[in-house]
Motif scaffolding. Structure first.
Motif, PDB file in Angstrom:
ATOM      1  N   VAL A  71       0.872  -1.167   0.000  1.00 47.98           N
ATOM      2  CA  VAL A  71       0.000   0.000   0.000  1.00 47.98           C
ATOM      3  C   VAL A  71       0.915   1.224   0.000  1.00 47.98           C
ATOM      4  N   LEU A  72       0.826   2.013  -1.065  1.00 48.29           N
ATOM      5  CA  LEU A  72       1.604   3.238  -1.167  1.00 48.29           C
ATOM      6  C   LEU A  72       0.712   4.423  -0.812  1.00 48.29           C
ATOM      7  N   ASN A  73       1.161   5.255   0.098  1.00 52.00           N
ATOM      8  CA  ASN A  73       0.432   6.445   0.503  1.00 52.00           C
ATOM      9  C   ASN A  73       1.096   7.657  -0.141  1.00 52.00           C
ATOM     10  N   VAL A  74       0.360   8.291  -1.049  1.00 50.48           N
ATOM     11  CA  VAL A  74       0.923   9.349  -1.890  1.00 50.48           C
ATOM     12  C   VAL A  74       0.200  10.667  -1.617  1.00 50.48           C
ATOM     13  N   TYR A  75       0.979  11.699  -1.402  1.00 44.64           N
ATOM     14  CA  TYR A  75       0.414  13.029  -1.154  1.00 44.64           C
ATOM     15  C   TYR A  75       0.007  13.693  -2.459  1.00 44.64           C
ATOM     16  N   SER A  76      -1.231  14.216  -2.494  1.00 44.00           N
ATOM     17  CA  SER A  76      -1.745  14.953  -3.645  1.00 44.00           C
ATOM     18  C   SER A  76      -1.836  16.435  -3.310  1.00 44.00           C
ATOM     19  N   PRO A  77      -1.041  17.288  -3.946  1.00 45.25           N
ATOM     20  CA  PRO A  77      -1.172  18.722  -3.718  1.00 45.25           C
ATOM     21  C   PRO A  77      -2.540  19.256  -4.151  1.00 45.25           C
ATOM     22  N   ALA A  78      -3.099  18.713  -5.233  1.00 47.01           N
ATOM     23  CA  ALA A  78      -4.368  19.223  -5.740  1.00 47.01           C
ATOM     24  C   ALA A  78      -5.495  19.039  -4.740  1.00 47.01           C
ATOM     25  N   MET A  79      -5.463  17.919  -3.997  1.00 51.83           N
ATOM     26  CA  MET A  79      -6.508  17.645  -3.009  1.00 51.83           C
ATOM     27  C   MET A  79      -6.047  17.901  -1.582  1.00 51.83           C
ATOM     28  N   ASP A  80      -4.737  18.138  -1.418  1.00 52.00           N
ATOM     29  CA  ASP A  80      -4.137  18.323  -0.098  1.00 52.00           C
ATOM     30  C   ASP A  80      -4.506  17.158   0.826  1.00 52.00           C
ATOM     31  N   LEU A 124      -3.026   3.687  -2.074  1.00 50.55           N
ATOM     32  CA  LEU A 124      -3.170   2.923  -3.306  1.00 50.55           C
ATOM     33  C   LEU A 124      -2.653   1.504  -3.097  1.00 50.55           C
ATOM     34  N   ASP A 125      -3.469   0.520  -3.459  1.00 52.41           N
ATOM     35  CA  ASP A 125      -2.985  -0.853  -3.495  1.00 52.41           C
ATOM     36  C   ASP A 125      -2.096  -1.010  -4.716  1.00 52.41           C
ATOM     37  N   VAL A 126      -0.904  -1.571  -4.506  1.00 57.09           N
ATOM     38  CA  VAL A 126       0.056  -1.735  -5.590  1.00 57.09           C
ATOM     39  C   VAL A 126       0.529  -3.182  -5.616  1.00 57.09           C
ATOM     40  N   LEU A 127       0.409  -3.781  -6.778  1.00 55.53           N
ATOM     41  CA  LEU A 127       0.883  -5.145  -6.994  1.00 55.53           C
ATOM     42  C   LEU A 127       2.056  -5.074  -7.962  1.00 55.53           C
ATOM     43  N   ILE A 128       3.208  -5.536  -7.517  1.00 57.70           N
ATOM     44  CA  ILE A 128       4.425  -5.451  -8.320  1.00 57.70           C
ATOM     45  C   ILE A 128       4.448  -6.562  -9.369  1.00 57.70           C
ATOM     46  N   GLY A 144     -13.600  -3.316  -3.601  1.00 56.17           N
ATOM     47  CA  GLY A 144     -12.723  -2.908  -4.686  1.00 56.17           C
ATOM     48  C   GLY A 144     -12.109  -4.125  -5.358  1.00 56.17           C
ATOM     49  N   TRP A 145     -11.309  -3.893  -6.392  1.00 56.53           N
ATOM     50  CA  TRP A 145     -10.679  -4.981  -7.119  1.00 56.53           C
ATOM     51  C   TRP A 145      -9.898  -5.909  -6.203  1.00 56.53           C
ATOM     52  N   PHE A 146      -9.204  -5.353  -5.213  1.00 52.78           N
ATOM     53  CA  PHE A 146      -8.358  -6.176  -4.354  1.00 52.78           C
ATOM     54  C   PHE A 146      -9.157  -6.910  -3.283  1.00 52.78           C
ATOM     55  N   VAL A 163       3.266  -6.982 -15.126  1.00 55.47           N
ATOM     56  CA  VAL A 163       2.683  -5.647 -15.109  1.00 55.47           C
ATOM     57  C   VAL A 163       2.509  -5.223 -13.659  1.00 55.47           C
ATOM     58  N   ASN A 164       2.718  -3.952 -13.381  1.00 53.03           N
ATOM     59  CA  ASN A 164       2.441  -3.394 -12.066  1.00 53.03           C
ATOM     60  C   ASN A 164       0.991  -2.921 -12.042  1.00 53.03           C
ATOM     61  N   VAL A 165       0.258  -3.268 -11.001  1.00 53.66           N
ATOM     62  CA  VAL A 165      -1.140  -2.857 -10.882  1.00 53.66           C
ATOM     63  C   VAL A 165      -1.255  -1.815  -9.774  1.00 53.66           C
ATOM     64  N   VAL A 166      -1.916  -0.713 -10.061  1.00 47.90           N
ATOM     65  CA  VAL A 166      -2.104   0.371  -9.093  1.00 47.90           C
ATOM     66  C   VAL A 166      -3.591   0.671  -8.977  1.00 47.90           C
ATOM     67  N   SER A 167      -4.127   0.587  -7.763  1.00 45.21           N
ATOM     68  CA  SER A 167      -5.565   0.774  -7.557  1.00 45.21           C
ATOM     69  C   SER A 167      -5.817   1.705  -6.375  1.00 45.21           C
TER      70      SER A 167
END
Length: 335
Positions: free
Chosen positions: A47-56, A61-65, A91-93, A107-111
């Motif tokens: 699970v990647l936690n990503v900061y969005s400036p647009a939404m602050d 995100l679930d990420v499958l390598i 959700g998908w996961f 393929v890397n999956v990002v959800s």
């Protein structure tokens, strides 16, 4: 450096940069999008936690390598439906075998876990029910560089969605130029300017999400709605690999009281047959209209529109392997 090591290093670097006293400092809108933290679920699922400036906000995100991450691999963005993630764990996961299906796929999956009731678009106004939604900006501008850096991708990406997010995937493919090489849409609607599609969106966003549709693209008869009508803007899909699927809404093989997802719940079965059948019949009409529009423009698309079935996760789980040869081709992968 392996992808797993790269993710760990990026997460450590982010914490090191943002902290001065041992904790992650509060992000500010002036900061660029960045990876804030990483949670390991399995050796391939993070699970990647990503900061969005647009939404602050920090979005999870679930990420499958990819199965073999020794060389750069493409990314498949998998969008969830209206009521997903923290709302009903569908959700998908959570609701499909996507992890098992992708076990041997390079393929890397990002959800994204967020985006509930937002149509993954940029809302022109903040809404009391859903807050600030700038998902188009996040998904098409802010997130890809972060994912590319974290996973060491090859820069190729496609997108798929179901129900609400099928519409979103198509719209994002239209709005973002050549960002996505392919798009797969299951049981969605590419229209936004007719009465049927607006009633569908009102049900999802207004009734279920308790949000004001006018905060999304402005007044429902305004120009913002035409901008996001995929049928009106179908020419923008030219050159992309396209897969469209929807059932007819009539009961299909997974519409029985004893199927595992219903677990014998009579009320759930009735909802799937009545509500799920009606919704799927409406999305079927939308998808068929889009298929006809693409054919009229001589834009190739693979379609699966003739089978019976309702608006439910069992069928979308089947859509993933059916669409995989098309999605794989869009990313230069073997089927």
């Amino acid at each position: 450096m392996s992808i797993r090591a790269r993710i760990a290093a990026l997460a450590f670097a982010t914490v090191t940069v943002l902290t001065g006293t041992g904790g992650i400092a509060a992000a500010t809108p002036e900061q660029s999008a960045h990876l804030e933290s990483v949670e390991k679920v399995t050796d391939r699922h993070f699970v990647l936690n990503v900061y969005s400036p647009a939404m602050d906000t920090v979005e999870a995100l679930d990420v499958l390598i990819a199965a073999d991450s020794s060389v750069p691999r493409p990314v498949l963005y998998a969008l969830n439906g209206a009521g997903q993630g923290v709302v009903d764990k569908s959700g998908w996961f959570d609701a499909t075998d996507i992890v098992d299906f992708m076990a041997d796929k390079n393929v890397n999956v990002v959800s994204p876990r967020g985006g509930t009731y937002t149509y993954y678009t940029d809302w022109i106004n903040d809404d009391p029910a859903i807050g600030r939604a700038k998902w188009q900006t996040f998904l098409t501008e802010e997130l890809p560089p972060v994912i590319d850096a974290a996973l060491g991708t090859d820069g190729v990406q496609s997108i798929m969605g179901m129900s609400m997010s099928a519409s979103s995937a198509l719209d994002l493919a239209v709005q973002s130029g050549d960002l996505y090489s392919g798009v797969a849409a299951f049981s969605g609607c590419g229209r936004t300017t007719d009465d049927v599609s607006r009633a569908y969106m009102e049900a999802a966003v207004g009734w279920r999400g308790q949000a004001d549709l006018a905060n999304m693209w402005g007044p429902v008869n305004g120009p913002g709605w035409a901008t996001h009508d995929v049928l009106l803007n179908a020419e923008q899909l030219r050159g992309k690999t396209i897969y469209l699927a929807s059932r007819t809404g009539l009961p299909g093989p997974l519409d029985t009281p004893d199927q595992v997802r219903l677990n014998g719940q009579t009320d759930d079965f009735a909802t799937q047959i009545i509500a799920g059948g009606g919704i799927e019949a409406a999305t079927h009409e939308c998808m068929a209209a889009l298929a006809d529009r693409l054919a009229a423009l001589d834009i190739p698309a693979v379609t699966d529109l003739d089978s019976p079935g309702t608006h439910s996760w069992g069928y979308w789980e089947q859509d993933l392997p059916k669409s995989w040869p098309t999605l794989a081709a869009s990313m230069g992968l073997p089927a």
